[in-house]
Design a protein around this motif. Structure first.
Motif, short mmCIF file in Angstrom:
data_model
loop_
_atom_site.label_atom_id
_atom_site.label_comp_id
_atom_site.label_asym_id
_atom_site.label_seq_id
_atom_site.Cartn_x
_atom_site.Cartn_y
_atom_site.Cartn_z
N MET A 63 -21.87 -26.61 -100.63
CA MET A 63 -21.12 -25.65 -99.84
C MET A 63 -20.14 -26.43 -98.98
O MET A 63 -20.55 -27.30 -98.21
N ALA A 64 -18.84 -26.12 -99.13
CA ALA A 64 -17.82 -26.87 -98.41
C ALA A 64 -16.97 -25.92 -97.59
O ALA A 64 -16.32 -25.03 -98.14
N GLU A 65 -17.00 -26.11 -96.29
CA GLU A 65 -16.12 -25.36 -95.40
C GLU A 65 -14.91 -26.24 -95.13
O GLU A 65 -15.04 -27.32 -94.55
N ALA A 66 -13.75 -25.78 -95.60
CA ALA A 66 -12.55 -26.60 -95.50
C ALA A 66 -11.39 -25.74 -95.01
O ALA A 66 -11.23 -24.60 -95.46
N ASN A 107 -31.90 -28.17 -102.23
CA ASN A 107 -31.19 -29.45 -102.10
C ASN A 107 -29.67 -29.28 -102.00
O ASN A 107 -28.92 -30.23 -102.19
N THR A 108 -29.22 -28.05 -101.70
CA THR A 108 -27.78 -27.81 -101.55
C THR A 108 -27.22 -28.66 -100.41
O THR A 108 -27.81 -28.74 -99.33
N VAL A 109 -26.08 -29.28 -100.66
CA VAL A 109 -25.41 -30.11 -99.66
C VAL A 109 -24.33 -29.27 -98.97
O VAL A 109 -23.58 -28.55 -99.63
N CYS A 110 -24.27 -29.36 -97.65
CA CYS A 110 -23.27 -28.63 -96.88
C CYS A 110 -22.31 -29.62 -96.22
O CYS A 110 -22.74 -30.56 -95.56
N ASP A 165 -14.37 -19.84 -105.47
CA ASP A 165 -13.28 -19.82 -104.50
C ASP A 165 -13.50 -18.75 -103.45
O ASP A 165 -14.05 -17.68 -103.74
N GLU A 166 -13.08 -19.03 -102.21
CA GLU A 166 -13.21 -18.07 -101.09
C GLU A 166 -14.62 -17.47 -101.09
O GLU A 166 -14.82 -16.26 -101.10
N ALA A 167 -15.60 -18.35 -101.06
CA ALA A 167 -17.00 -17.97 -101.30
C ALA A 167 -17.57 -17.07 -100.22
O ALA A 167 -18.65 -16.49 -100.42
N HIS A 168 -16.88 -16.92 -99.09
CA HIS A 168 -17.38 -15.98 -98.08
C HIS A 168 -17.41 -14.55 -98.62
O HIS A 168 -18.12 -13.70 -98.09
N THR A 184 -20.12 -25.41 -106.74
CA THR A 184 -19.47 -25.69 -105.46
C THR A 184 -18.89 -24.39 -104.92
O THR A 184 -18.06 -23.75 -105.58
N LEU A 185 -19.33 -24.00 -103.74
CA LEU A 185 -18.80 -22.83 -103.05
C LEU A 185 -17.93 -23.33 -101.91
O LEU A 185 -18.39 -24.12 -101.08
N PHE A 186 -16.69 -22.88 -101.84
CA PHE A 186 -15.81 -23.38 -100.80
C PHE A 186 -14.99 -22.25 -100.19
O PHE A 186 -14.67 -21.26 -100.84
#
Length: 751
Positions: A205-208, A542-545, A370-373, A521-523
């Motif tokens: 999960m990537a907040e960018a 084990n999801t990486v944030c 994309d735009e996973a929110h 990948t959710l971003f």
């Protein structure tokens, strides 16, 4: 290098012929098919073998599969097919495909046992009557071998082409370079995180921040990871058309930077947008693109893959050149593409095509969301089902006589559900068994009726049938992840109700989708709080944030939070005047192009009417309901470096995210959220269910749904690379401490 293929996949490639025929014919469910096979095999004599594993080679092609049954005493190999209705109505091309499968198994069995001939049988089992119909043929081993080799030869030419393409693709991706001279600030951090997550087989999960180039920053590293991780496909999933467009543009840029890169890119679009003859039915007797579809498919498929870039227009051109349906050509090409760009539903929905193909073919895939929110709300809708009793009454009035009895029984069970309900909305702890039993009987009766009357056309009956199937499926899995609620219809002449299985926590449904991929990948620009998204969506433990560092400087953009104007529903009329005056003051202070966002078309119209009356000298234009793509393009075309004015749009629509208006094309935005009524029973139930599942720490996400939407939109409306922009956020709830903590520190809150 060996190429392995299943018998069914091979024959579907080589032996499908004739028309595309999508006329609705109820077929047995997967469970009914399994049960039907069990009934047939249980009737066989002792020594009968079931699910016989078979495998054989032709040059460097390995063909494998499981034959349904073999009787060694009679030397008879059987292929069992379950069906409903009249067997005589089965299309000839279906029968042709069934014979192709059993002949392939026939040779593999002859080869395995060293036999000179084989009795082959297609055994058709009627689910309704429990009767078998067997069609038999006897073939020599030599004839079966010749047929096997002919089919393998036809497929092998394709397999060799695919192996060569895969090798060239991986070689080019290994040497692939980033298409820009350098990474933007934050973009390298994002790209490295995507690559590491794919390499280790975990989700990310990537907040960018908006503006750093998340699309190219996620696609590039995932493509680079394909050779080393032996990925078969990359799926880029977007919530909206604009997101798909950005992905296609990024992939086009990658291919332009590496002209020799043999990358097959496919865009999936909705059936209604791809259909060339919306007034015709999907079968050869009605639509010219369905007639002979499978006869012309091989040439169309090859031509499309040579083209490589298969977006909507390119695919349409190829399809019409070969006179095949563009939509169903795209469905076929999903099997042979390297990157597939499409909507969330193609992987996450109940009957998601890409997920089904991934599971059936055991593909190794990398997925980008994309735009996973947006995924939480979209997933909830995917796993929600509604039944409208008023529409059901209209169906009962026109339903065939054969269905009256079961429909009346269902109506009585339906009425019993809400007989004692006095409040307009109520949540129930479970779905009564009496109702679900009546529903299942109606589904069974409609299924049998449609099978026996394939020419009967009744759109209301078919629509209710599909709605009932969805409701019944979700009823079987009903648990704490969903609500069962009943809403009494105040506008109904009788005591009608709306039934809803309302999904709240999509995690149990989405979890298997995440597990099926090598990495997902959710971003998005807004994915906080992490634990909320991870738990609600069902991401692995084990999801990486990753919180990508923002390259943004506070002096580049002025964000002013107006907390003295209430936009709640009950205060909406009072908010119109201060919002209109605020917009005019800002425009007069710095003329230019602005966007004004409102949470509904009704709110938009009220502010627009007042604004026009007070400030007629300021140019305005507006988003309308159900805008076509050409109209949306015209709306954005109004924003030019030389123009001035205010465009009025709706939050959550196509202009709230995914648009790029750099420089002086856009200098500011106004965002107002419409508050929900003070008491919203559905919201209260959602909060209660979320609290029960995860604890009270999640409550604020649902106490302020409008605020969350505003915070998300603010990061997208003005691109971060633009200097001297201004955004106004309007809602008095920003004054609350527990809302203020959601806001970046540099946002200026004006009380």
């Amino acid at each position: 290098m060996k190429y392995t293929v299943a018998v069914r996949e091979l024959t579907e490639f080589t032996a499908k012929q004739g028309d595309l025929d999508l006329r609705f014919t109820p077929s047995p469910s997967a469970q009914e098919g399994i049960a039907g096979h069990a009934v047939v095999t249980a009737r066989r004599a002792a020594g009968y073998q079931t699910e016989v594993s078979l495998s054989g080679d032709y040059r460097h092609l390995t063909v494998r599969g499981r034959a349904d049954g073999y009787d060694p005493t009679r030397n008879r190999l059987e292929e069992i097919k379950t069906f409903r209705g009249d067997l005589e109505r089965m299309p000839a091309n279906h029968r042709h495909l069934h014979w192709a499968q059993v002949k392939m198994y026939g040779w593999l069995m002859c080869d395995k046992l060293g036999l000179e001939e084989m009795h082959l049988a297609l055994v058709y089992f009627d689910i309704a009557s429990q009767k078998e119909t067997a069609i038999e043929e006897t073939h020599s081993a030599a004839a079966l071998k010749q047929y096997f080799e002919e089919q393998c030869g036809r497929f092998l030419a394709w397999a060799e082409q695919e192996l060569a393409h895969r090798s060239a693709r991986n070689q080019a991706l290994t040497a692939l370079r980033f298409p820009h001279a350098s990474f933007r600030p934050g973009q390298r951090q994002l790209a490295e995180a995507v690559y590491r997550a794919t390499a280790t087989g975990c989700c990310l999960m990537a907040e960018a921040p908006t503006g750093i180039g998340k699309t190219i920053g996620t696609l590039f590293p995932l493509l680079k990871a394909c050779p080393g991780q032996e990925l078969d496909k990359v799926f880029y999933l977007a919530a909206k058309t604009s997101g798909r467009g950005l992905a296609l543009d990024a992939l086009s840029l990658i291919k332009k930077s590496e002209p020799a890169l043999p990358l097959r890119v496919l865009e999936l679009i909705a059936r209604d947008k791809a259909c060339e003859y919306p007034d015709k039915a999907c079968h050869g007797e009605s639509c010219p693109l369905a007639k002979g579809f499978y006869d012309r498919l091989p040439q169309a498929r090859s031509a499309a893959l040579v083209h490589g870039a298969m977006d909507k227009e390119a695919l349409r051109t190829v399809a019409l050149e070969h006179q095949v349906c563009p939509y169903y050509l795209s469905q076929e090409l999903a099997r042979w593409s390297d990157v597939v760009v499409g909507d969330y539903n193609y992987y996450f929905d109940t009957s998601a095509m890409l997920y089904g193909l991934t599971a059936a073919n055991q593909w190794r895939v990398g997925v980008l969301v994309d735009e996973a929110h947006n995924l939480i709300d979209r997933a909830r809708k995917m796993y929600t089902a509604e039944l409208d009793q008023t529409e059901f009454h209209f169906l009962r009035q026109s339903a065939p006589a054969a269905l009256k009895k079961s429909l009346d029984r269902l109506n009585r069970a339906w009425n019993a559900l809400h007989r004692d309900q006095e409040e307009p909305y109520r949540v129930y702890p479970e779905i009564p068994l009496k109702f679900t039993t009546a529903m299942q009987q109606v589904i069974a009766d409609i299924t049998d009726f449609m099978a026996e009357n394939p020419t009967h056309v009744d759109s209301k009956l078919q629509r209710f049938y599909f709605d009932a199937l969805q409701f019944s499926r979700l009823a079987e899995t009903f648990d704490m992840h969903s609500l069962f609620d009943i809403t009494l219809k105040a506008d109904s002449r009788r005591a009608d109700s709306m039934l809803c299985i309302r999904n709240i926590i999509p995690a149990p449904f989405l979890g298997p989708r995440f597990e099926a991929a090598r990495s997902v990948t959710l971003f998005s620009a807004t994915l906080s709080p992490w634990h909320f998204y991870c738990d609600t969506l069902g991401l692995p433990e084990n999801t990486v944030c990753v919180d990508v560092e923002s390259p943004f400087r506070a002096e580049q953009l002025s964000v002013r939070v107006i907390s003295k104007v209430s936009t709640r529903y009950q205060h909406r009329e009072e908010s119109l005047s201060p919002i209109a005056d605020l917009m005019a003051r800002q425009y007069e202070d710095k003329p230019g192009n602005y966007l004004a966002f409102f949470s509904s078309f009704d709110y938009l119209q009220k502010v627009l009417e007042l604004f026009k009356a007070r400030y007629p000298q300021i140019t305005t234009w507006e988003q309308s309901r159900r805008m076509e793509e050409a109209e949306r393009e015209q709306f954005l075309a109004r924003f030019t470096p030389a123009s001035q004015g205010i465009g009025f749009a709706v939050l959550g629509g196509p202009f709230a995210e995914g648009i790029d208006l750099p420089g002086e094309r856009l200098v500011g935005a106004f965002i107002a959220t419409l508050g929900l009524p003070q008491l919203n029973p559905v919201n209260e139930q959602i909060k209660e269910r979320m609290g029960a599942a995860f604890g009270a720490g999640y409550d604020y996400t649902y106490l302020f749904p409008g605020i969350q939407k505003v915070v998300q939109a603010a990061g997208r409306v003005i691109r971060t690379q633009q200097d001297r922009g201004v955004v106004y956020l309007i809602d008095d709830r920003f004054a609350r401490p527990n809302v203020r903590r959601l806001l970046p520190a540099w946002w200026k809150v004006e009380s």
